[in-house]
Design a protein around this motif. Structure first.
Motif, PDB file in Angstrom:
ATOM      1  N   VAL A  30     -87.800 -27.274 -31.180  1.00 31.86           N
ATOM      2  CA  VAL A  30     -88.167 -28.642 -30.388  1.00 31.86           C
ATOM      3  C   VAL A  30     -86.923 -29.461 -30.192  1.00 31.86           C
ATOM      4  N   ARG A  31     -85.761 -29.348 -30.947  1.00 33.71           N
ATOM      5  CA  ARG A  31     -84.910 -30.418 -30.665  1.00 33.71           C
ATOM      6  C   ARG A  31     -83.831 -29.679 -29.683  1.00 33.71           C
ATOM      7  N   GLU A  32     -83.747 -28.371 -30.075  1.00 31.10           N
ATOM      8  CA  GLU A  32     -82.550 -27.948 -29.275  1.00 31.10           C
ATOM      9  C   GLU A  32     -82.879 -26.707 -28.270  1.00 31.10           C
ATOM     10  N   LEU A  33     -83.418 -25.815 -28.969  1.00 25.82           N
ATOM     11  CA  LEU A  33     -83.546 -24.384 -28.120  1.00 25.82           C
ATOM     12  C   LEU A  33     -84.559 -24.393 -27.029  1.00 25.82           C
ATOM     13  N   GLY A  34     -85.690 -25.108 -27.188  1.00 22.26           N
ATOM     14  CA  GLY A  34     -86.489 -25.246 -26.383  1.00 22.26           C
ATOM     15  C   GLY A  34     -85.994 -25.706 -25.029  1.00 22.26           C
ATOM     16  N   PRO A  35     -85.720 -26.993 -25.318  1.00 23.30           N
ATOM     17  CA  PRO A  35     -85.227 -27.667 -23.915  1.00 23.30           C
ATOM     18  C   PRO A  35     -83.932 -27.255 -23.445  1.00 23.30           C
ATOM     19  N   VAL A  36     -83.005 -26.731 -24.188  1.00 21.28           N
ATOM     20  CA  VAL A  36     -81.925 -25.913 -23.647  1.00 21.28           C
ATOM     21  C   VAL A  36     -82.264 -24.719 -22.927  1.00 21.28           C
ATOM     22  N   PHE A  67     -91.121 -38.504 -35.263  1.00 19.17           N
ATOM     23  CA  PHE A  67     -90.998 -39.133 -34.374  1.00 19.17           C
ATOM     24  C   PHE A  67     -89.622 -38.777 -33.461  1.00 19.17           C
ATOM     25  N   GLN A  68     -88.518 -38.957 -34.290  1.00 14.99           N
ATOM     26  CA  GLN A  68     -87.407 -38.823 -33.277  1.00 14.99           C
ATOM     27  C   GLN A  68     -86.953 -37.101 -32.829  1.00 14.99           C
ATOM     28  N   ASP A  69     -87.491 -36.392 -33.708  1.00 13.01           N
ATOM     29  CA  ASP A  69     -87.473 -35.028 -33.142  1.00 13.01           C
ATOM     30  C   ASP A  69     -88.188 -34.594 -31.705  1.00 13.01           C
ATOM     31  N   VAL A  70     -89.342 -35.204 -31.737  1.00  5.30           N
ATOM     32  CA  VAL A  70     -90.136 -35.002 -30.712  1.00  5.30           C
ATOM     33  C   VAL A  70     -89.631 -35.949 -29.560  1.00  5.30           C
ATOM     34  N   PHE A  71     -89.069 -37.102 -30.052  1.00  2.00           N
ATOM     35  CA  PHE A  71     -88.607 -37.942 -29.051  1.00  2.00           C
ATOM     36  C   PHE A  71     -87.402 -37.255 -28.150  1.00  2.00           C
ATOM     37  N   MET A  72     -86.455 -36.828 -29.108  1.00  2.00           N
ATOM     38  CA  MET A  72     -85.179 -36.221 -28.540  1.00  2.00           C
ATOM     39  C   MET A  72     -85.534 -34.900 -27.906  1.00  2.00           C
ATOM     40  N   GLY A  73     -86.570 -33.965 -28.254  1.00  3.32           N
ATOM     41  CA  GLY A  73     -86.777 -33.147 -27.475  1.00  3.32           C
ATOM     42  C   GLY A  73     -87.659 -33.323 -26.279  1.00  3.32           C
ATOM     43  N   VAL A 126     -88.256 -32.710 -12.605  1.00  2.00           N
ATOM     44  CA  VAL A 126     -88.336 -33.829 -13.784  1.00  2.00           C
ATOM     45  C   VAL A 126     -89.789 -33.486 -14.488  1.00  2.00           C
ATOM     46  N   THR A 127     -90.784 -33.610 -13.993  1.00  2.00           N
ATOM     47  CA  THR A 127     -92.194 -33.435 -14.387  1.00  2.00           C
ATOM     48  C   THR A 127     -92.374 -32.111 -14.785  1.00  2.00           C
ATOM     49  N   MET A 128     -92.035 -31.096 -14.027  1.00  2.00           N
ATOM     50  CA  MET A 128     -92.441 -29.803 -14.467  1.00  2.00           C
ATOM     51  C   MET A 128     -91.548 -29.221 -15.541  1.00  2.00           C
ATOM     52  N   LEU A 129     -90.167 -29.596 -15.698  1.00  2.89           N
ATOM     53  CA  LEU A 129     -89.396 -29.109 -16.704  1.00  2.89           C
ATOM     54  C   LEU A 129     -89.856 -29.903 -18.132  1.00  2.89           C
ATOM     55  N   PHE A 130     -90.533 -31.144 -18.058  1.00  2.02           N
ATOM     56  CA  PHE A 130     -91.163 -31.660 -19.183  1.00  2.02           C
ATOM     57  C   PHE A 130     -92.154 -30.644 -19.757  1.00  2.02           C
ATOM     58  N   PHE A 131     -93.211 -30.480 -18.990  1.00  2.00           N
ATOM     59  CA  PHE A 131     -94.214 -29.646 -19.414  1.00  2.00           C
ATOM     60  C   PHE A 131     -93.978 -28.217 -19.737  1.00  2.00           C
ATOM     61  N   LEU A 132     -92.924 -27.561 -18.903  1.00  2.00           N
ATOM     62  CA  LEU A 132     -92.455 -26.190 -19.207  1.00  2.00           C
ATOM     63  C   LEU A 132     -91.812 -26.372 -20.665  1.00  2.00           C
ATOM     64  N   THR A 133     -91.061 -27.433 -20.965  1.00  2.00           N
ATOM     65  CA  THR A 133     -90.170 -27.236 -22.103  1.00  2.00           C
ATOM     66  C   THR A 133     -91.478 -27.409 -23.471  1.00  2.00           C
ATOM     67  N   ILE A 134     -92.537 -28.178 -23.056  1.00  2.00           N
ATOM     68  CA  ILE A 134     -93.530 -28.236 -24.275  1.00  2.00           C
ATOM     69  C   ILE A 134     -94.093 -26.778 -24.357  1.00  2.00           C
ATOM     70  N   ILE A 135     -94.294 -26.130 -23.161  1.00  2.00           N
ATOM     71  CA  ILE A 135     -94.810 -24.621 -23.430  1.00  2.00           C
ATOM     72  C   ILE A 135     -93.839 -23.847 -24.169  1.00  2.00           C
ATOM     73  N   SER A 136     -92.569 -24.034 -23.775  1.00  2.00           N
ATOM     74  CA  SER A 136     -91.488 -23.041 -24.455  1.00  2.00           C
ATOM     75  C   SER A 136     -91.500 -23.596 -26.122  1.00  2.00           C
ATOM     76  N   ASP A 137     -91.538 -24.663 -26.442  1.00  2.00           N
ATOM     77  CA  ASP A 137     -91.602 -24.928 -27.669  1.00  2.00           C
ATOM     78  C   ASP A 137     -92.602 -24.240 -28.520  1.00  2.00           C
ATOM     79  N   PHE A 138     -93.953 -24.503 -27.846  1.00  2.00           N
ATOM     80  CA  PHE A 138     -95.012 -23.684 -28.392  1.00  2.00           C
ATOM     81  C   PHE A 138     -94.851 -22.379 -28.432  1.00  2.00           C
ATOM     82  N   LEU A 139     -94.511 -21.561 -27.432  1.00  2.00           N
ATOM     83  CA  LEU A 139     -94.260 -20.212 -27.441  1.00  2.00           C
ATOM     84  C   LEU A 139     -93.292 -19.781 -28.484  1.00  2.00           C
TER      85      LEU A 139
END
Ligand code: ATP
Ligand code: MG
Lengths: 261, 281
Positions: free
Chosen positions: A95-101, A194-200, A151-164
């Motif tokens: 959530v904090r690092e690998l999903g977004p990156v 909160f801060q983990d999710v916010f950063m992520g 920006v919008t799509m990357l936001f949702f793609l990151t959430i999907i990536s986190d879950f997967l």
């Protein structure tokens, strides 16, 4: 790359000019959001291209990144006899690092290059000039829709990536370390604050902005025919990837200073 | 083919004769120390077509791009339709550019859009035009260049000459008051280029459009200077001898970044300049 000898002062001038041009594109792309005309159809088309188009690779990379993370964490944790913490490690890591990156880098490879080559070809075949001549602002019609949708799509793609990633971690930890999957998911869930999710979730917003603006900048500044477009494409991927990783470091640092820990 | 819309005829009648539509005042531009235009001045009158000549690389395309504000000169002032292009911001220019059309040397069609979308580009941008009206006007513009059958094709599926004509259709669909043609007949066969010359003459004589026309072919310019568009027969006809100065057509010749000739056919024939004599012979 061209092997062209230029004086250091000329080089500095060029670099300053590039930064200026980039800043102009980046700021205009945001400023255009607040005034018309807006190009909704172009934005949704881009969103479709970036969102749907990237989904398969995000699913795959997310899943296997999580699974690999679980294996590594698991083998380390086993030495200390605390393999049950695996869910927490995977969760925080994803959530904090690998999903977004990972998502950012994948989309950079796929879409920053796509934008640079598309806009670059339009520049060298005078289509951008034609658009301006027809009374349409390419910044509004081409750049802003790309920035907004990335920006919008990357936001949702990151959430999907986190879950997967979490799912992949779950599969790996039950398969290789015999961790109970119910326990895995509940610890993974509870550790997040909160801060983990916010950063992520702040990261994909910044990364999306970087990908689109860098891609468009290199496209719009492409010179010198098809070869120039090729060069712009490569540079867009390299520059956006480096920026993503650098910005990631600073966002992590900043977030830790702000929220402590 | 259809007669021009009445709005247009009204506009043409309202515009005073001898009004200056495009004006260059001592315009210079250099690309990385290479001076391309060096103090260019000329005027294009309302309803007039001016052919621009010069050897390859003499800055003809640059001149047209300057007129639209696509490039900025290093010095000098440019006026189009009464507005000072050189003093306007890019945002202000978008408004002005809607009243001016340009046909690029390499057509510059949007290759990800089909012919219909290319031609209708301006109408879509203006919004508020219904799909039926768009269809109607696309058909009208394409019939003007005799390419109705290409409406669903992509630019890559067209020949060079067809692309040039689609590009003309895209430009004239909104009936701009000023047209800038960059080598519209360059590299085309005589039949196709004659069609294009006829289109230009029609724009001049029926729609009273003011235009700058870059060309390499003196012959094309002579044809335009000696022909007029006959509305009832809907085709281009040669002027009877003795009436030759009656069509609003002039010549501008550039050399080494400067204007060395600016005048009508009669003046061109009488010039003593060696270079020009050689050029036109
Ligand atoms: N964007 C640019 N950057 C650098 N140099 C340019 C640029 N555009 C044009 N030039 C240079 O300016 C000169 C004039 O170019 P331009 O395209 O206006 O010529 P032209 O008269 O239209 O030629 P042609 O008849 O071949 O179309 C050329 O020497 C060209 O190299
Ligand atoms: Mg040219």
């Amino acid at each position: 790359m061209d092997i062209e000898l230029i004086s250091p002062s000329e080089w500095v001038k060029q670099q300053v000019k590039s930064v200026q041009d980039y800043t102009l594109i980046a700021s205009r792309s945001i400023a255009n959001l607040f005034t018309g005309p807006r190009y909704l159809a172009d934005t949704t088309q881009q969103a479709d291209l970036i969102g749907w188009g990237s989904l398969p690779i995000i699913v795959l990379t997310g899943f296997f990144t999580g699974a690999a993370l679980a294996q590594n964490s698991g083998s380390t944790l086993q030495r200390f006899g605390s393999v049950t913490l695996i869910g927490q490690l995977v969760s925080l890591g994803m959530v904090r690092e690998l999903g977004p990156v990972i998502t950012g880098l994948m989309v950079a490879g796929r879409n920053a290059s796509g934008m640079a080559s598309e806009l670059g070809s339009m520049v060298v075949t005078e289509q951008i000039d034609a658009m301006r001549a027809l009374g349409t602002d390419p910044m509004r019609k081409l750049v802003t829709p790309r920035v907004l949708s990335t920006v919008t799509m990357l936001f949702f793609l990151t959430i999907i990536s986190d879950f997967l990633g979490l799912a992949g971690g779950g599969v790996a930890s039950s398969l290789f370390f015999g961790v109970d999957s119910h326990q895995y998911w509940s610890t993974a869930w509870q550790i997040l604050v909160f801060q983990d999710v916010f950063m992520g979730l702040a990261k994909p917003v910044l990364f999306g902005f970087i990908i689109a603006t860098v891609g468009c900048y290199y496209g719009i500044s492409a010179r010198g025919g098809t070869q120039g477009v090729g060069r712009a494409t490569t540079q867009a991927v390299v520059a956006s990837s480096i920026l993503i990783i650098t910005v990631d470091f600073f966002v992590t640092r900043l977030s830790m200073t702000l929220f402590g820990q | 083919m259809s007669t021009p819309p009445s709005v247009l005829e009204q506009r043409v009648q309202q515009s005073p004769a001898n009004e200056v539509t495009v004006k260059f005042e001592d315009v210079s531009i250099a690309f990385e120390d290479k001076v391309v235009l060096d103090g260019i001045s000329f005027e294009l009158l309302h309803g007039e077509t001016k052919a621009i000549f010069g050897v390859a690389g003499s800055g003809k395309s640059t001149l047209l791009k300057l007129a639209l504000g696509l490039l900025r000169p290093d010095s000098g002032r440019i006026f189009v339709l009464g507005e000072e292009v050189t003093a306007m911001t890019e945002d202000q220019l978008f408004e002005l550019r809607r009243r001016v059309g340009i046909v690029f040397q390499e057509s510059a069609l949007f290759d990800s859009l089909n012919v219909r979308e290319n031609v209708a580009f301006r109408l879509y941008e203006e919004g508020k035009v219904s799909e039926e009206e768009i269809d109607e006007r696309v058909r009208e513009a394409l019939s003007f260049v005799e390419l109705e059958h290409t409406v669903d094709m992509y630019p890559s599926e067209l020949s060079g000459g067809m692309r040039r004509r689609v590009s003309i259709a895209r430009t004239i669909i909104t009936h701009p008051e000023v047209l800038l043609y960059d080598s519209p007949t360059g590299g085309l066969d005589p039949v196709t280029s004659n069609t294009i010359i006829e289109l230009v003459v029609k724009q001049r004589d029926i729609y009273k459009v003011s235009s700058l026309l870059v060309t390499h072919r003196l012959q094309d310019a002579f044809t335009m200077a000696t022909h007029y568009f006959e509305r009832t027969e809907n085709k281009m006809k040669e002027l009877p001898p003795g009436a030759r100065t009656e069509v609003p057509f002039s010549f501008l010749i550039m050399r080494d970044g400067r204007v060395i000739f600016d005048g009508d056919l009669g003046q061109l024939r009488e010039t003593k300049d060696e270079y020009i004599r050689e050029y036109i012979s």
